[in-house]
Design an enzyme around this catalytic site. Structure first.
Site, PDB file in Angstrom:
ATOM      1  N   TYR A   1      -5.262   5.436  -8.974  1.00  0.00           N
ATOM      2  CA  TYR A   1      -6.185   4.577  -8.392  1.00  0.00           C
ATOM      3  C   TYR A   1      -8.119   5.517  -9.505  1.00  0.00           C
ATOM      4  CZ  TYR A   1      -3.855   2.825  -4.447  1.00  0.00           C
ATOM      5  OH  TYR A   1      -2.789   2.014  -3.570  1.00  0.00           O
TER       6      TYR A   1
ATOM      7  N   CYS B   1       1.192  -1.496   0.080  1.00  0.00           N
ATOM      8  CA  CYS B   1      -0.345  -0.206   0.019  1.00  0.00           C
ATOM      9  C   CYS B   1       0.964   1.163   0.291  1.00  0.00           C
ATOM     10  CB  CYS B   1      -0.582   0.716   1.304  1.00  0.00           C
ATOM     11  SG  CYS B   1      -2.121   1.738   1.597  1.00  0.00           S
TER      12      CYS B   1
END
Length: 358
Positions: free
Chosen positions: A231, A92
């Site tokens: 994203y 992440c």
């Protein structure tokens, strides 16, 4: 409802004294009781990324973080060595920000951390006991029976309604989340423990006052179009939503390429949080964002020589960046976990090498 019931259970639980801190309830007992209390509530929408919702136009909107407390001398969460624990995923980018800042500031002995498996499935981020297949994942040392990051959130707040994200900065004494917003955690690490650190580490400042206005300005557009832009491109559910994200992303990369011409850092001549926040996206760009998220107008290594040189210098010359970057975790997570983007779970082989030498 759950909050008041949990408080009663905690108050009547047998205390367990850990490391001389205030007594706290047994994690085994609490986990059982929390799961019993919340068993009728469906939290799969908070843990299962395949259920991620987009807007009516197909665009992805990131929800804000929920726990926004700070560690400070006169607050509920004072700076104490060994009191806090950090939960992260090497895959992440938001969590990796905090690992980099922790290492830069010399906080390894102050704040231990646990890394989850990159296999984020229907239950969210798993600890090793829920996914033994991933060798270098960790169990939760504070709550040995916890299997997923979501268990931490439901312990802190059984009514929690947000996503079960990393990073999580945890208070071991109060058994609750301090903060789950990475941009704030790195600022906590930058200043909160300075008076307890050796002078050389306390003097390191990744958010220097003289450059704060410029850092904040860069952070704002880099977050919107680059950090989150990848994203917004990858999770887009319509052609227009994708194009509205991918073109601004590359426009910002073009802008950053010019800013980094002949420079080692984005702001002035010193490493700042602006570099950290950009690095975690660019280091993932070629391995996953180009292919998996369709961010393929150009890659970093061939299309942006200044960004690539800046990134390689940070990676190869600074352990805080290199040791926090695990390409196997990164590639496995994105290609395996995000089945709405990659239903086959086939993990791409390239690029080779993951990052080239200087």
């Amino acid at each position: 409802m759950y909050g008041s019931r949990l408080l009663k259970l905690i108050n009547h639980s047998k205390p367990l004294n850990v490391g001389g801190s205030s007594p706290r309830p047994s994690s085994h007992l609490l986990l059982y009781r929390i799961r019993t209390m919340t068993s009728t509530r469906d939290v799969s929408g908070q843990s299962d990324i395949s259920k991620l919702k987009t807007d009516s136009d197909g665009s992805f909107k990131r929800s804000p973080s929920s726990f926004r407390n700070f560690i400070k001398n006169d607050g509920k969460f004072p700076p104490e060595k060994g009191r806090y624990h950090l939960y992260v995923s090497y895959s992440c980018p938001w969590a990796t920000r905090t690992l980099i800042a922790r290492k830069l500031k010399g906080l390894e002995d102050f704040i231990p951390f646990s890394a989850v498996s990159p296999h984020m499935g229907a239950q969210g981020w798993p600890f090793k006991n829920a996914d033994p297949s991933w060798a270098d994942a960790d169990n939760d040392p504070e709550h040995p029976n916890f299997q997923h990051v979501k268990d931490l959130y439901l312990l802190a707040d059984p009514n929690y309604g947000g996503r079960f994200t990393v990073p999580v900065l945890w208070d071991k004494k109060l058994d609750t989340v301090v903060n789950n917003e990475s941009s704030e955690i790195i600022r906590i690490f930058n200043t909160a423990f300075n008076h307890l650190l050796p002078a050389d580490k306390g003097a390191i400042d990744i958010y220097p006052e003289a450059h704060r206005q410029e850092i904040d300005s860069i952070n704002e557009w880099v977050y919107d179009t680059v950090n989150n832009g990848v994203y917004k491109s990858g999770f887009a559910q319509s052609q227009s939503a994708y194009e509205n994200a991918v073109y601004p992303l590359f426009k910002s990369l073009d802008r950053l390429e010019e800013m980094l011409k002949g420079k080692d850092y984005l702001v002035g001549d010193t490493l700042t949080e602006a570099d950290i926040r950009l690095f975690v996206t660019t280091i993932r760009f070629d391995p996953v964002y180009v292919g998996h998220f369709k961010c393929n107008l150009r890659d970093i290594r061939h299309g942006y020589p200044n960004i690539y040189l800046w990134m390689r210098k940070l990676y190869w010359n600074n352990d805080a960046f290199r040791l926090s970057t695990k390409f196997d975790h990164i590639k496995e997570h994105y290609y395996w976990s995000q089945t709405m983007v990659n239903p086959s779970r086939v993990v791409a082989a390239g690029p080779v090498p993951d990052i080239e030498p200087l």
